[in-house]
Structures are given as structure tokens and as C-alpha cells.
Design an enzyme around this catalytic site. Sequence first.
Site, PDB file in Angstrom:
ATOM      1  N   LYS A 123       0.853  -1.192   0.000  1.00 36.77           N
ATOM      2  CA  LYS A 123       0.000   0.000   0.000  1.00 36.77           C
ATOM      3  C   LYS A 123       0.890   1.244   0.000  1.00 36.77           C
ATOM      4  CE  LYS A 123      -3.805   1.996   2.752  1.00 36.77           C
ATOM      5  NZ  LYS A 123      -4.617   1.815   3.975  1.00 36.77           N
ATOM      6  N   SER A 144      -9.492   1.488   3.132  1.00 35.09           N
ATOM      7  CA  SER A 144      -8.727   2.278   2.203  1.00 35.09           C
ATOM      8  C   SER A 144      -7.649   1.492   1.456  1.00 35.09           C
ATOM      9  CB  SER A 144      -8.049   3.421   2.961  1.00 35.09           C
ATOM     10  OG  SER A 144      -7.157   2.903   3.930  1.00 35.09           O
ATOM     11  N   SER A 190      -9.497  -0.737   7.298  1.00 31.43           N
ATOM     12  CA  SER A 190      -8.945  -0.607   5.954  1.00 31.43           C
ATOM     13  C   SER A 190      -8.242  -1.822   5.374  1.00 31.43           C
ATOM     14  CB  SER A 190      -7.992   0.578   5.900  1.00 31.43           C
ATOM     15  OG  SER A 190      -8.736   1.746   5.734  1.00 31.43           O
TER      16      SER A 190
HETATM   17  N1  GLN Z   1     -12.970   3.952   6.759  1.00 32.71           N
HETATM   18  C1  GLN Z   1     -12.276   4.384   7.932  1.00 32.71           C
HETATM   19  C2  GLN Z   1     -11.868   5.827   7.790  1.00 32.71           C
HETATM   20  O1  GLN Z   1     -12.139   6.398   6.793  1.00 32.71           O
HETATM   21  C3  GLN Z   1     -11.092   3.499   8.196  1.00 32.71           C
HETATM   22  C4  GLN Z   1      -9.918   3.823   7.388  1.00 32.71           C
HETATM   23  C5  GLN Z   1      -8.717   3.011   7.737  1.00 32.71           C
HETATM   24  O2  GLN Z   1      -8.812   1.978   8.392  1.00 32.71           O
HETATM   25  N2  GLN Z   1      -7.559   3.518   7.353  1.00 32.71           N
HETATM   26  O3  GLN Z   1     -11.299   6.398   8.680  1.00 32.71           O
END
Ligand code: GLN
Length: 480
Positions: free
Chosen positions: A79, A154, A178
Site C-alpha cells: 500500500k 482504504s 482498511s
Molecule cells: N474507513 C475508515 C476511515 O475512513 C477506516 C480507514 C482506515 O482503516 N484507514 O477512517
Amino acid sequence: MNLQNITADKLVGLYKNRDLTATEVITSLYEDIERTDKDVHAFLSICRERALEEARRLDARIASGEPLEPLAGVPVAIKDNMTIRDMTTTCGSRILENYVPPYTATAVERLRSAGAIVVGKTNCDEFAMGSSTENSGFFVTRNPHNLDRVPGGSSGGSAASVASGTSVIALGSDTGGSVRTPASFCGVVGIKPTYGRISRYGLVAFASSLDQIGPIAKSVRECAQALEVISGFDHFDSTSADISVPEFVKDLDRPIKGIRIGVPKEYFVAGLDAEVRAKTEAGMRIYEDLGCTLHEISLPHTEYAIATYYLIATAEASSNLARYDGVRYGLRVDNSSLQDMYRRTRHSGFGQEVKRRILLGTYALSAGYYDEYYLKALKVRTLILRDFQKAFEQVDIILTPTSPTVAFKIGEKTGDPLSMYLSDIFTITQPLAGIPAISVPCGKNSENLPIGLQLMGNHFEEALLLSVAHHFEKAGGFTV
Ligand code: GLN
């Protein structure tokens, strides 16, 4: 050759038997990227020359009969919020479009020492803020199972790459789901380990008290292999835990008969898609057949989780992202005064969602509101942790759906941030409590979209968690 059906073990076996060379695999992998990634868009950058060079070196070592590392020649994708020396690390943000870090994240370094070959950096929501990869400052990644759907986020690029066979293992990061959400939407496995299990050195900070790196792969076994390699104390990260790393892979087949599985009633409420519920319940039956016992439990503070998470995560983000000021990193939009330079750089470098979070977080931390919002959120965080502590006195593992729905349509939630936040409901309590959680495939819905089952364990109980997931995958026929 299609890597979609090849596991890390199988690949290393083929190398050992001289049935395939790493050069052949890496060459054909980049042909696959060329063919499929123009639709899927999993990668932000690739490193073909370097990967081929590493493959050639490995082939020479195999030819001379040298012993191989556990992940020798296994293609991995990272990532793009983890640093690799001499490769751009954008975090999906225009503000870091040209940022080339001078150091490599510990997790990546350890994967490489275990023989893995990095093939590229994957797309993500900007600074990992999002649930669909639509917040990337560059482009949207699409779900390989249906190109009109999001891959989850994400770490959407990482999950989409594994699902489309352009990497065998990928690293994601999980702050509030994420790793697990994209794994569930793309029909692959993803684990968020205990906070502190993996060093965060080189993981660009979003919300430092929640962020944790996690592997994504087609099978629990490969996740266990990767986790075993990247876990453990690192003197570059004082929050990494100085406790021994179990042999996760060896432990996978340990018997699970008699394991007590808790099913929290707060997770089976309105908003849960009927087909997701049905597959989750079918998953419970699989565990009963395996000799586990099911118990209804309660996690009463679940209803406050979204509010708590979005206060703590935004507060930490507003502070962490203050460093992108046009002076030290990435983009600088020059102007007459220093103030103007800050303002213009941040105005044009950050996307809408990141700006929204910086504003929310700054507000929550400001004088007069700190006690009312941030401090209160910290207190509720403790209550959420206590819910889990009480639950783990009664059960060994907790089972829920990973996400209330299957992968949604691209564009479906972008106009409504709240509905996007609400989709995280099942994956944010675990980072708040610091406990490990895994998403494993548990079937598909009537439109052939994957559904994920989530399992959680107590702090540092990844060995149990992985073996419980591994038995499920085998018994349910969800294997590669
Ligand atoms: N969807 C969550 C957010 O937008 C989690 C994102 C993540 O785990 N990086 O904060």
C-alpha cells in the site's frame, strides 16, 4: 500463468523443483498488470526493473542449490502509505505526488528479508481516509469481481491486486477497517493484528493510536506466513510490542473443538443486508459442525463506536497532517508570503475528505471543545475496550459480519460522507480496543459479490484467531 490460483507455498515449491523460474513469474506478472490493471487500477506505481533484477538473482541462487527463504520469489504489493527507499510514497495524495523517502518501512524490509519481491505500490484512499478507495487523489480502483463496484478501502489497491492475481500477498494498513473491508469486498483474507504486533516505522501516520499494518492474501495460511515474518519488536517504533512472535503457520491446524465463539447481538441489527446475514449465519453453522460452541454476547457500547472513532481518528489526523506544510515534504505552491505558501500548498495538495477531517479534528481539539468531544471520546474508547474484556471472559473468539453490505457501486456514497462513515460500523471497535481481527470469505451473494466473515480475538491471540479462520476456510470450501 495466472497467479490467481497460486499460493505462496505452491510458488516456492515450483521454484524449488525447478518447474518455474522467478524471472518467468515476474515477467508474466507484469504482462498481467499491463492487461488487467488498466481496468482495475490497483497500482499507483510499479518497479519492474528492480523486481526482475531480484528475480534473476534468486534464480541464480536456486541454480546453485542455495537454501531458500520462506517467501522466496513471492510477488508482493505494498500500500502506498508505506515507505520504500527510492520509490515514491504518495499515500494516495497529491501533496506527496513526488515524495521519495530515504528509508524503508520495517514491515517491507522484513518481507524482503524473507525473500519476497516487491512488484509495486498500491492505490488507497488519501492518507488512508476512506472505505472505498474513491478518495485517492489519483484515480479510483475498481473491484475485480465487478468493475462497477468499489474494492473497499482504504487498502483497496492491495486487495484488488491480490484478487486479480497481480500479487500473491499485499500489505495494507488498518485504522478502522482498511485491511478487512477491502478483503471482504474483494473475496480475499485480511488480518489486522493487535496494536503493537507490527512495527509502524515507515507507515505514514494517519491516527497513530489506531494504525496497524496487516497482510492481505488469498488464504489464511499466506496471511499467517506474512504475519510471522513482519511481526515483532522494532527499536524504530516504541509502540511495537516487545513480546515473542508465535509460530503462526505451525499453529494453524491446532484443534479448535470446544472453542467458545461469541456472537454480539448489537451487530445483527437494522441495516445489515439480508444476504450478508444469511451467509454469516451459515458460517456459524460451520463452526457448530466443527465442534465449537456459539454464545450470544453483548458489546453494549457498539452504538457509540462511530462517533468515538471519528473524533479520535480526526483529532490525531489533524495533528499528524500538520507536517505537510510545503516546507519539508512533497508539494510546495510558492507564493509571496510564508502564510500564503502554507495555505496554497495545503489547499491544492489535500483532497476534500482530508480537509474535512483536518477541520473536524482541529475543532475537536480546540480549547473549550477538547473536554466535551476529544476527552469524552477517549473515555468511551475505554468503555468499548471493557466491553471486549468482559466478552473475552466468556468466549475465546467473537464472530460478526465484516461489513453490513457487499461492495457498493462506485459513486454510491461519495456525496454522503456520513453514509460512508456508517459503513465502517463493524470494523472500528477493534482498533479502538487494540484487538486483532480477520476477515475471511464466507461465500457470495446472488449477484456473485463476495461476502466476508469477521473473527476477533483477544490481545496478542493471533495464533488462535488464524487457526480458527483456517479451519473455517477449509470446512467451508473457501480455499484457493
Ligand atoms: N474507513 C475508515 C476511515 O475512513 C477506516 C480507514 C482506515 O482503516 N484507514 O477512517
